[in-house]
Write an enzyme that holds these catalytic residues in place. Structure first.
Site, PDB file in Angstrom:
ATOM      1  CE1 TYR A  28     -17.471  10.536 -16.022  1.00 26.44           C
ATOM      2  CE2 TYR A  28     -16.178  10.666 -14.005  1.00 26.44           C
ATOM      3  CZ  TYR A  28     -16.976   9.951 -14.872  1.00 26.44           C
ATOM      4  OH  TYR A  28     -17.282   8.649 -14.592  1.00 26.44           O
TER       5      TYR A  28
ATOM      6  CG  ASP B 291      -9.681  15.502 -15.238  1.00 20.89           C
ATOM      7  OD1 ASP B 291      -8.964  14.901 -16.060  1.00 20.89           O
ATOM      8  OD2 ASP B 291     -10.727  15.013 -14.755  1.00 20.89           O
TER       9      ASP B 291
ATOM     10  CE  LYS C  84     -12.394   6.991 -18.790  1.00 23.16           C
ATOM     11  NZ  LYS C  84     -12.509   7.779 -17.625  1.00 23.16           N
TER      12      LYS C  84
ATOM     13  NE  ARG D  45      -2.918   0.360   3.341  1.00 23.28           N
ATOM     14  CZ  ARG D  45      -2.198   0.582   4.444  1.00 23.28           C
ATOM     15  NH1 ARG D  45      -1.461   1.676   4.541  1.00 23.28           N
ATOM     16  NH2 ARG D  45      -2.197  -0.269   5.443  1.00 23.28           N
TER      17      ARG D  45
HETATM   18  C1  LIG Z   1     -12.423  13.787 -17.425  1.00 22.63           C
HETATM   19  C2  LIG Z   1     -12.549  12.652 -16.458  1.00 22.63           C
HETATM   20  N1  LIG Z   1     -12.083  12.811 -15.207  1.00 22.63           N
HETATM   21  C3  LIG Z   1     -12.172  11.799 -14.286  1.00 22.63           C
HETATM   22  C4  LIG Z   1     -12.759  10.601 -14.594  1.00 22.63           C
HETATM   23  C5  LIG Z   1     -12.858   9.523 -13.542  1.00 22.63           C
HETATM   24  O1  LIG Z   1     -11.904   8.545 -13.751  1.00 22.63           O
HETATM   25  P1  LIG Z   1     -12.082   6.998 -13.377  1.00 22.63           P
HETATM   26  O2  LIG Z   1     -13.268   6.497 -14.157  1.00 22.63           O
HETATM   27  O3  LIG Z   1     -10.784   6.390 -13.780  1.00 22.63           O
HETATM   28  O4  LIG Z   1     -12.325   6.943 -11.912  1.00 22.63           O
HETATM   29  C6  LIG Z   1     -13.256  10.411 -15.890  1.00 22.63           C
HETATM   30  C7  LIG Z   1     -13.920   9.129 -16.237  1.00 22.63           C
HETATM   31  O5  LIG Z   1     -14.639   9.037 -17.202  1.00 22.63           O
HETATM   32  C8  LIG Z   1     -13.146  11.462 -16.838  1.00 22.63           C
HETATM   33  O6  LIG Z   1     -13.621  11.328 -18.095  1.00 22.63           O
END
Ligand SMILES: Cc1ncc(COP(=O)(O)O)c(C=O)c1O
Length: 384
Positions: free
Chosen positions: A103, A175, A200, A51
């Site tokens: 998101y 992000d 992604k 961890r």
């Molecule tokens: C722009 C964006 N930020 C954060 C996330 C969240 O990531 P995760 O699904 O890996 O938890 C996503 C998921 O679709 C996303 O598209």
């Protein structure tokens, strides 16, 4: 030549990497272990419990730091758990300013998890720096930017937001999931924290759920490492390996995502049945100039609505697609189509969603790296 001086494409392959100490393995082995033998209490080789740290995860974390031009990388169990760690830097009473077309899962994390611990979130159209400034008060500690936004493809000027953040002594987190460091490097533009859903484009093959943070500042990194270990939402060794492998082809995949994205955006914008196409590469895109300045290309994410903005028509189109797969997520080698209102953004109340343009007829495409002609033929038969 120091690996720090490498250009981006070389960094994806070599950045922060070295052959494994045990047998010189070129790819880091998947250290599928929870613990490490000690010769005497504390007598270990830098790893004591997975961890806290695991060699495969460390290899990934070093790669992440390298490609984002940062110093410290942290890998988490998901993008949302990486965000969760950032918000845990805050205290009850603190306030955050964020984008109004975030998101859906990020919005849910802020509103439904952290608001009940006394943290307040403001959501504003961040294309206007004044709109952000208006929400800043003595309790504000963090600005959270997503650019380009999911799914409306708005582009936010990271440099301008960073000047505002610095003026008020606030942390700025970006992000960078949609753009990836191939297209934009937020730390170079003045951000303090870069976050990824590595699920992604970084992973790139739709086979992992992983999150990432990268920072430059040691004190901030230490606080985040503490939260990562104390809360424990770490990325496992197998997922670390797969994400690291994904990063090694990020640049070639992104080049093709961008080429295909352009071809499809241009096809859609000229289609008589399409009302509106959201893609930052169009000169008519409201933030095209910012995109041109801070991004090296425009990516493979596109949203669109058909003429008449009809919900049933949108559903029929996504059902008819054959090369595009109707699925959540984005950024994999295969093309995906999504219906944000009922899928990725269903957790945002309809009125909130529609204010930022996420109408029921909106379709989002994650353009993959297949032959563009096949993708266009698929859209042609589905749109009719
Ligand atoms: C722009 C964006 N930020 C954060 C996330 C969240 O990531 P995760 O699904 O890996 O938890 C996503 C998921 O679709 C996303 O598209």
């Amino acid at each position: 030549m120091s690996k720090k001086d490498l250009k981006f494409n070389s960094k994806t392959i070599h950045g922060g990497q070295h052959p494994d100490k045990a047998y010189g393995a070129v790819m880091p082995p998947i250290y599928q272990t929870s613990t490490y033998a000690q010769t005497t209490p504390g007598g270990h080789q830098g790893f004591e419990y997975s961890r806290s740290a695991n060699p495969t995860r460390t290899a990934l974390e070093n790669a992440l730091a390298s490609i984002e031009n940062g110093v410290y990388g942290l890998a988490f169990a998901s993008g949302l758990s990486a965000m969760d760690a950032v918000i845990k830097l805050l205290n009850p009473g603190d306030e955050v300013v964020s984008t109004n077309d975030l998101y859906g899962g990020s919005y849910r994390l802020f509103k439904q998890i952290f608001e009940k611990y006394g943290i307040t979130f403001h959501f504003v159209g961040m294309q206007s720096i004044d709109a952000i400034a208006e929400k800043i008060n003595n309790n504000t500690k963090l600005i959270w930017v997503e650019t380009p936004t999911n799914p409306m493809m708005n582009v936010i000027d990271v440099k301008a937001v960073s000047s505002l953040a610095k003026k008020h002594n606030l942390l700025l987190a970006v992000d960078n999931t949609f753009a990836t460091p191939y297209l934009q490097r937020p730390l170079d533009l003045g951000a303090d924290i870069v976050m990824h859903s590595a699920t992604k484009y970084l992973g790139g093959h739709s086979d992992v759920v992983v999150g990432a943070l990268v920072v430059k500042d040691k004190e901030l990194a230490d606080k985040l490492y503490f939260i990562q270990n104390a809360s424990g939402a770490v990325c496992g060794p197998m997922d670390s390996f797969l994400t690291l492998r994904g990063i090694k082809t990020l640049h070639v995949r992104m080049q093709r995502h961008c080429e295909n994205g352009k071809a499809i955006a241009e096809y859609l914008v000229n289609h008589p049945k399409i009302e509106k196409v959201y893609w930052p590469g169009f000169e008519t895109h409201p933030n095209h100039d910012v995109a041109k300045n801070q991004m090296d290309d425009f990516g493979g994410m596109i949203s669109f609505i058909t003429k008449g903005s009809n919900y049933d028509e949108a559903i029929k189109i996504v059902e008819r697609l054959q090369v595009f797969t109707l699925a959540e997520s984005l950024g994999g080698v295969e093309s995906l189509a999504g219906h944000p209102a009922s899928m990725t953004h269903a957790s945002i109340p309809k009125e909130e969603r529609e204010k930022s343009g996420v109408v029921d007829a909106l379709i989002r495409l994650s353009v993959g790296i297949e032959d563009a002609d096949d993708l266009i033929a698929d859209l042609e038969q589905a749109i009719g």
